[in-house]
Design an enzyme around this catalytic site. Structure first.
Site, PDB file in Angstrom:
ATOM      1  N   ASP A 157      78.440   0.896  15.636  1.00 36.89           N
ATOM      2  CA  ASP A 157      77.492   0.092  16.411  1.00 36.89           C
ATOM      3  C   ASP A 157      78.091  -0.488  17.683  1.00 36.89           C
ATOM      4  O   ASP A 157      77.365  -1.062  18.501  1.00 36.89           O
ATOM      5  CB  ASP A 157      76.951  -1.062  15.557  1.00 36.89           C
ATOM      6  N   MET A 186      71.064   3.698  14.540  1.00 34.65           N
ATOM      7  CA  MET A 186      71.878   2.636  13.949  1.00 34.65           C
ATOM      8  C   MET A 186      71.986   1.446  14.894  1.00 34.65           C
ATOM      9  O   MET A 186      71.882   1.581  16.106  1.00 34.65           O
ATOM     10  CB  MET A 186      73.261   3.177  13.612  1.00 34.65           C
TER      11      MET A 186
END
Length: 540
Positions: free
Chosen positions: A312, A355
């Protein structure tokens, strides 16, 4: 819940408690919260369940600002710099063992001497030149001097946006080391979920350890759980890892959670491990810092060095973390498929969930890179689906004017619109409700109610992205991170992690990079660029 899980849970809490449980693991005496007095749009009030929460949207921005700082004092800058230097001072084995003496490095820098006696890189004489890093070398953390808090993406310390230099320790091999290679028993552990590049980092750690002369290297199977199971260690050598970077995943396996810190350290002592390399996210790093603290408490000579692993890209201060570039590249395939499906259908709408639990970096960068996204939804920017300014109204406009639309949504976006999920996973992550499915269902329902046909296609490529091999950019990043992790351990540092800042590699004390996630600043130029690319309005 295990100690590791508790640490991770504390990291993810974004309320006014200021992560007190996590700071209990920190070697820094600082316990106060750090809210800036003038954030220039970096902070935004977030309402959840009727209670106000402060969502930190700064990246490495203004979390250094201390509300206890008196900016009227003439020497406040000196105080600020002193506090910053203290916080970012690296824990060292000599703090615990002051009689520990260094030896000359066994890491040989081949072909580093100049080819002539003329000036080479500022050195006049051949004997003056070497490729080692001096312990006093520093990397500048901030490189932009903002003239005003109103500048786009301004990261200001005080209301005048005063420039204050902030330096962190440069990573790399030192001339003196604090371990004899023959005495080293090194272990590597990979925790959390999969991420492109894990095998690349493992490989380079092993290769660099062998270049120092280390013979005993093992992998701990399946994360922190491997310290408490009967599963045998995995012997590692250059021969064993030579081609592992050609595949995704981790040859050591991964898992979430694990035993408590006391059990882990007991296992470390029993195995005779004195160098531990931990690959994982902020929860894993919280566990690594707790291991470091427990070893100090027991006066164990152990170097604990982390390598941030989060697809991320949500680790503070760092330009990027490994796996992120690959994730953005792979996300293009999903976005392109969604675009083709939508563009080929009558009133087609393609929805892609990417994500991003707390931060929308993958969604933002993938939307920018593709040029095919009409709506990008991220956790940091609140939105509504219904109403005159909602996402659905805009989708109706798009299908009527251009015939199709593509939506890219981060998994943590719009959680306030959903029924709250309860519980946490083994790492302490709050379980999220599925925003992707919700957007699909609401989109189909909305267009049916208004009598406009719409062909909605949904793509969730999460596990396909996590499992791929690292691309070239991430491969280079993983290589250098792995090398510098080993250099940091041999230099005697412990309780640290390594990252890239302003294109240079640096070491950080673990507590400073896991206090809260790095998030997209919705006043930043990059988010503005994304909005310009998509052409989307404000959905509030």
């Amino acid at each position: 819940m295990s100690s590791v899980s508790i640490g991770f849970s504390a990291v993810r809490s974004l309320d006014h408690s200021c992560f007190a449980p996590l700071y209990a693991l920190s070697s820094s005496p600082r316990k106060s919260c750090f809210w800036p007095q003038a954030a220039g749009g970096v902070f935004r009030r977030w309402k959840e369940g009727g209670s106000g929460r402060l969502l930190v949207l700064a990246s490495a921005a203004v979390e250094e600002s201390d509300p206890g700082m008196d900016y009227a004092e003439t020497n406040w800058k000196d105080q600020f710099q002193e506090d910053f230097e203290r916080r970012f001072d690296l824990p060292h084995l000599t703090d615990l063992l002051p009689d520990l003496t260094p030896i000359p490095s066994t890491f040989r820098l081949k072909k580093r001497s100049p080819s002539s006696d003329d000036y080479v890189n500022g050195y006049l004489y051949r004997e003056q030149y070497n490729g080692y890093i001096n312990n006093a070398d520093r990397v500048l953390l901030k490189v932009i001097k903002y003239s005003s808090p109103t500048s786009a993406g301004a990261e200001c310390i005080d209301s005048d946006c005063t420039w204050v230099e902030q330096w962190i320790h440069r990573a790399g091999p030192r001339k003196e080391i604090f371990f004899r290679p023959g005495d080293v028993n090194a272990a590597i552990v990979t925790c959390g979920g999969l991420c492109p590049g894990l095998n690349d980092v493992i490989r380079q750690i092993v290769i660099t350890l062998e270049m120092y002369g280390v013979k005993k290297i093992v992998g701990i199977p399946h994360g922190y759980r491997g310290f408490s199971t009967e599963e045998p260690e995995i012997p590692l050598s250059r021969k064993a890892v030579q081609t592992i970077h050609l595949s995704g995943g981790s040859i050591l396996g991964v898992s979430r959670g694990g035993p408590n810190i006391e059990e882990i350290v007991n296992s470390i002592q029993a195995r005779g491990i004195n160098m531990l390399f931990v690959l994982g996210g902020d929860g894993t790093h919280a566990g690594a810092n707790a291991i470091h603290k427990e070893c100090n408490k027991r006066r164990i000579k152990l170097a604990v060095v982390g390598v941030p692993k989060t697809i991320d890209n949500d680790i503070l201060y760092m330009d990027r973390t490994f796996g992120f570039d690959t994730a953005v590249e792979e996300a293009q395939r999903a976005i392109n498929s969604a675009y083709i499906e939508a563009h080929s259908a009558y009133h087609g709408i393609g929805i892609v969930k990417l994500m991003g639990r707390s931060s929308g970096f993958i969604a933002m960068h993938a939307s920018l890179a593709s040029g095919q996204v009409d709506v990008c939804l991220i956790p940091e920017d609140p939105f509504t689906l219904h109403g005159p300014n909602g996402v659905l109204r805009h989708l109706r406009y798009l299908v009527q004017t251009k015939g199709s639309a593509v939506v890219c949504v981060a998994e943590g976006a719009g959680q306030d619109l959903l029924e709250k999920a309860t519980g946490t996973d083994a790492s302490g992550n709050k379980i999220l409700s599925d925003i992707g499915i919700h957007v699909v269902q609401e989109t189909r329902k909305y267009f049916k109610e208004i009598g406009v046909p719409a062909d909605v296609k949904y793509i969730d490529p999460t596990y396909m992205i996590r499992a791929v091999r690292a691309n070239a950019a991430d491969g280079i990043l993983c290589t250098v991170l792995g090398q510098n992790a080993v250099h940091g351990a041999f230099a005697g540092f412990s309780g640290i992690t390594v990252g890239v800042v302003n294109t240079h590699y640096a070491y950080f004390p673990i507590p400073e990079v896991i206090s809260h996630p790095r998030l997209v600043d919705t006043n930043s130029r990059m988010w503005h660029r994304c909005l310009t690319s998509t052409g989307q309005p404000d959905f509030i």
